[in-house]
Design a protein around this motif. Structure first.
Motif, PDB file in Angstrom:
ATOM      1  N   ALA A  74      -2.356   3.867  10.508  1.00  0.00           N
ATOM      2  CA  ALA A  74      -3.625   4.598  10.527  1.00  0.00           C
ATOM      3  C   ALA A  74      -3.723   5.661   9.442  1.00  0.00           C
ATOM      4  O   ALA A  74      -4.735   6.360   9.362  1.00  0.00           O
ATOM      5  CB  ALA A  74      -3.825   5.247  11.899  1.00  0.00           C
ATOM      6  N   ILE A  75      -2.712   5.780   8.611  1.00  0.00           N
ATOM      7  CA  ILE A  75      -2.668   6.882   7.649  1.00  0.00           C
ATOM      8  C   ILE A  75      -3.802   6.806   6.636  1.00  0.00           C
ATOM      9  O   ILE A  75      -4.443   7.814   6.324  1.00  0.00           O
ATOM     10  CB  ILE A  75      -1.299   6.912   6.954  1.00  0.00           C
ATOM     11  CG1 ILE A  75      -0.272   7.490   7.924  1.00  0.00           C
ATOM     12  CG2 ILE A  75      -1.333   7.750   5.668  1.00  0.00           C
ATOM     13  CD1 ILE A  75       1.142   7.341   7.478  1.00  0.00           C
ATOM     14  N   ARG A  76      -4.091   5.629   6.106  1.00  0.00           N
ATOM     15  CA  ARG A  76      -5.138   5.532   5.080  1.00  0.00           C
ATOM     16  C   ARG A  76      -6.463   6.088   5.563  1.00  0.00           C
ATOM     17  O   ARG A  76      -7.234   6.659   4.786  1.00  0.00           O
ATOM     18  CB  ARG A  76      -5.333   4.077   4.665  1.00  0.00           C
ATOM     19  CG  ARG A  76      -4.190   3.473   3.878  1.00  0.00           C
ATOM     20  CD  ARG A  76      -4.595   2.093   3.406  1.00  0.00           C
ATOM     21  NE  ARG A  76      -3.474   1.302   2.953  1.00  0.00           N
ATOM     22  CZ  ARG A  76      -3.560   0.029   2.540  1.00  0.00           C
ATOM     23  NH1 ARG A  76      -4.744  -0.568   2.561  1.00  0.00           N
ATOM     24  NH2 ARG A  76      -2.488  -0.613   2.150  1.00  0.00           N
ATOM     25  N   ARG A  83     -12.999  10.341  -3.035  1.00  0.00           N
ATOM     26  CA  ARG A  83     -12.766  11.587  -3.752  1.00  0.00           C
ATOM     27  C   ARG A  83     -11.460  11.569  -4.543  1.00  0.00           C
ATOM     28  O   ARG A  83     -11.062  12.581  -5.113  1.00  0.00           O
ATOM     29  CB  ARG A  83     -12.742  12.765  -2.770  1.00  0.00           C
ATOM     30  CG  ARG A  83     -14.081  13.028  -2.097  1.00  0.00           C
ATOM     31  CD  ARG A  83     -13.941  14.058  -0.979  1.00  0.00           C
ATOM     32  NE  ARG A  83     -13.325  15.287  -1.472  1.00  0.00           N
ATOM     33  CZ  ARG A  83     -12.551  16.082  -0.728  1.00  0.00           C
ATOM     34  NH1 ARG A  83     -12.283  15.763   0.532  1.00  0.00           N
ATOM     35  NH2 ARG A  83     -12.036  17.173  -1.245  1.00  0.00           N
ATOM     36  N   LEU A  84     -10.819  10.425  -4.600  1.00  0.00           N
ATOM     37  CA  LEU A  84      -9.578  10.319  -5.357  1.00  0.00           C
ATOM     38  C   LEU A  84      -9.880  10.457  -6.849  1.00  0.00           C
ATOM     39  O   LEU A  84     -10.854   9.886  -7.347  1.00  0.00           O
ATOM     40  CB  LEU A  84      -8.938   8.957  -5.089  1.00  0.00           C
ATOM     41  CG  LEU A  84      -7.472   8.792  -5.470  1.00  0.00           C
ATOM     42  CD1 LEU A  84      -6.597   9.626  -4.550  1.00  0.00           C
ATOM     43  CD2 LEU A  84      -7.068   7.317  -5.384  1.00  0.00           C
ATOM     44  N   PRO A  85      -9.071  11.236  -7.597  1.00  0.00           N
ATOM     45  CA  PRO A  85      -9.296  11.326  -9.039  1.00  0.00           C
ATOM     46  C   PRO A  85      -9.302   9.941  -9.687  1.00  0.00           C
ATOM     47  O   PRO A  85      -8.516   9.059  -9.315  1.00  0.00           O
ATOM     48  CB  PRO A  85      -8.109  12.156  -9.527  1.00  0.00           C
ATOM     49  CG  PRO A  85      -7.717  12.985  -8.341  1.00  0.00           C
ATOM     50  CD  PRO A  85      -7.962  12.108  -7.139  1.00  0.00           C
ATOM     51  N   PRO A  89      -5.186   5.189  -9.364  1.00  0.00           N
ATOM     52  CA  PRO A  89      -5.670   3.972  -8.702  1.00  0.00           C
ATOM     53  C   PRO A  89      -5.271   3.926  -7.229  1.00  0.00           C
ATOM     54  O   PRO A  89      -4.095   4.050  -6.889  1.00  0.00           O
ATOM     55  CB  PRO A  89      -4.985   2.849  -9.497  1.00  0.00           C
ATOM     56  CG  PRO A  89      -4.548   3.468 -10.777  1.00  0.00           C
ATOM     57  CD  PRO A  89      -4.240   4.893 -10.448  1.00  0.00           C
ATOM     58  N   ARG A  90      -6.252   3.740  -6.363  1.00  0.00           N
ATOM     59  CA  ARG A  90      -5.983   3.831  -4.932  1.00  0.00           C
ATOM     60  C   ARG A  90      -5.045   2.739  -4.448  1.00  0.00           C
ATOM     61  O   ARG A  90      -4.194   2.975  -3.585  1.00  0.00           O
ATOM     62  CB  ARG A  90      -7.290   3.821  -4.138  1.00  0.00           C
ATOM     63  CG  ARG A  90      -8.026   2.488  -4.122  1.00  0.00           C
ATOM     64  CD  ARG A  90      -9.271   2.548  -3.268  1.00  0.00           C
ATOM     65  NE  ARG A  90     -10.285   3.431  -3.848  1.00  0.00           N
ATOM     66  CZ  ARG A  90     -11.472   3.661  -3.293  1.00  0.00           C
ATOM     67  NH1 ARG A  90     -11.777   3.083  -2.139  1.00  0.00           N
ATOM     68  NH2 ARG A  90     -12.347   4.435  -3.882  1.00  0.00           N
ATOM     69  N   ARG A  91      -5.182   1.515  -4.975  1.00  0.00           N
ATOM     70  CA  ARG A  91      -4.331   0.421  -4.490  1.00  0.00           C
ATOM     71  C   ARG A  91      -2.867   0.681  -4.803  1.00  0.00           C
ATOM     72  O   ARG A  91      -1.972   0.316  -4.028  1.00  0.00           O
ATOM     73  CB  ARG A  91      -4.793  -0.909  -5.065  1.00  0.00           C
ATOM     74  CG  ARG A  91      -6.141  -1.352  -4.526  1.00  0.00           C
ATOM     75  CD  ARG A  91      -6.511  -2.763  -4.946  1.00  0.00           C
ATOM     76  NE  ARG A  91      -7.811  -3.135  -4.421  1.00  0.00           N
ATOM     77  CZ  ARG A  91      -8.028  -3.584  -3.190  1.00  0.00           C
ATOM     78  NH1 ARG A  91      -6.998  -3.724  -2.352  1.00  0.00           N
ATOM     79  NH2 ARG A  91      -9.242  -3.904  -2.787  1.00  0.00           N
ATOM     80  N   GLY A 110      -3.824  14.669   0.410  1.00  0.00           N
ATOM     81  CA  GLY A 110      -4.906  14.061  -0.332  1.00  0.00           C
ATOM     82  C   GLY A 110      -6.244  14.564   0.181  1.00  0.00           C
ATOM     83  O   GLY A 110      -6.309  15.375   1.126  1.00  0.00           O
ATOM     84  N   PRO A 111      -7.340  14.111  -0.417  1.00  0.00           N
ATOM     85  CA  PRO A 111      -8.670  14.515   0.063  1.00  0.00           C
ATOM     86  C   PRO A 111      -8.870  14.073   1.507  1.00  0.00           C
ATOM     87  O   PRO A 111      -8.627  12.910   1.854  1.00  0.00           O
ATOM     88  CB  PRO A 111      -9.624  13.778  -0.892  1.00  0.00           C
ATOM     89  CG  PRO A 111      -8.792  13.405  -2.074  1.00  0.00           C
ATOM     90  CD  PRO A 111      -7.417  13.173  -1.562  1.00  0.00           C
TER      91      PRO A 111
END
Length: 266
Positions: A74-76, A83-85, A89-91, A110-111
């Protein structure tokens, strides 16, 4: 069934009845000191008043920045990936998160997702509403307790802090956790069934009293070697900086320690 709260040896994470009762107690507003990866943590509902009471129990001042926990799957959902810079890259961050939780306990800042209440967030480096998430890793039996507690509370997160008082090291065994908090009326202790086995389950991590390491990805921290985008090591902890750096590079990131990123409790 009596879970043995008053026994010399506290009930354990291997006792399904004790786990259910501890989860019910947490949902009712009590705090639970429990086995957490290679050590112990104090977990509670994330309500302001419960957090304040947990702070009084552990000698921490009101208004201290909070950390939250949940099960690894459930962390993601606790981060706002929009809002990630752009340079991160999120993946690739998702892949790094998965690798680190396969090894054991870890923390990330993180955001914060919209669902995270404001009192659990903090401004960091000029970025509003960041959240620090600390979880025990995929192979810790405390995930069964966390799942039961999350189900009972209907929440997607819980408050978590180190299970010790200022000036004391975090507890490394169930007996010391019981000695420290077992006399408190609104505290339940849920020990590892085997503290030595819990430490052996995380061979790459230094055992408690070393806290977990924390990586931050709420802001872009420049570029490192081979022009890799930089993640910030917010807290140096139980997984070595060299090990984290290697995993970060494998997923396309450089790593830079934050000023003052030393091993510290809480």
């Amino acid at each position: 069934m009596d879970p043995g709260w008053a026994a010399a040896r506290p009930p354990t994470l291997a006792d399904a009845a004790a786990v259910r009762l501890a989860a019910a107690d947490l949902a009712a507003g009590r705090v639970v000191v429990h086995g957490f990866a290679h050590g112990y943590a104090l977990t509670a509902r994330a309500d302001r008043e419960v957090i304040a009471r947990a702070g009084r129990l552990t000698g921490r001042p009101d208004g201290r920045p909070c950390a939250v926990t949940t099960v690894p799957s459930a962390i993601r959902g606790l981060f706002d990936w929009s809002r990630l810079p752009a340079t991160l890259p999120r993946r690739q961050i998702w892949a790094l998160i998965d690798e680190l939780y396969e090894l054991g306990p870890f923390g990330f800042r993180g955001p914060a997702a919209e669902r995270v209440p404001g009192h659990l967030t903090a401004e960091a480096d000029g970025v509003p509403r960041t959240v620090r998430v600390i979880a025990p890793g995929r192979h810790c039996p405390s995930n069964a307790f966390l799942t039961a507690a999350l189900t009972r509370t209907g929440a997607g997160l819980l408050f978590v802090t180190a299970a010790h008082r200022p000036g004391e090291p975090p507890y490394g065994c169930g007996e010391s956790a019981r000695a420290g908090f077992g006399g408190e009326p609104d505290v339940r202790v849920l020990a590892h069934a085997d503290d030595a086995a819990a430490r052996l389950r995380h061979p790459f991590h230094a055992p408690a009293p070393v806290p977990v390491s924390v990586i931050a990805f709420h802001r872009a921290a420049g570029h490192g070697r081979a022009d890799l985008p930089v993640l910030t090591l917010e807290r140096a902890g139980s997984l070595s900086e060299d090990h984290i750096r290697s995993l970060a590079a494998r997923n396309g990131f450089a790593l830079s320690p934050a000023p003052g990123a030393v091993r510290a409790g809480g």
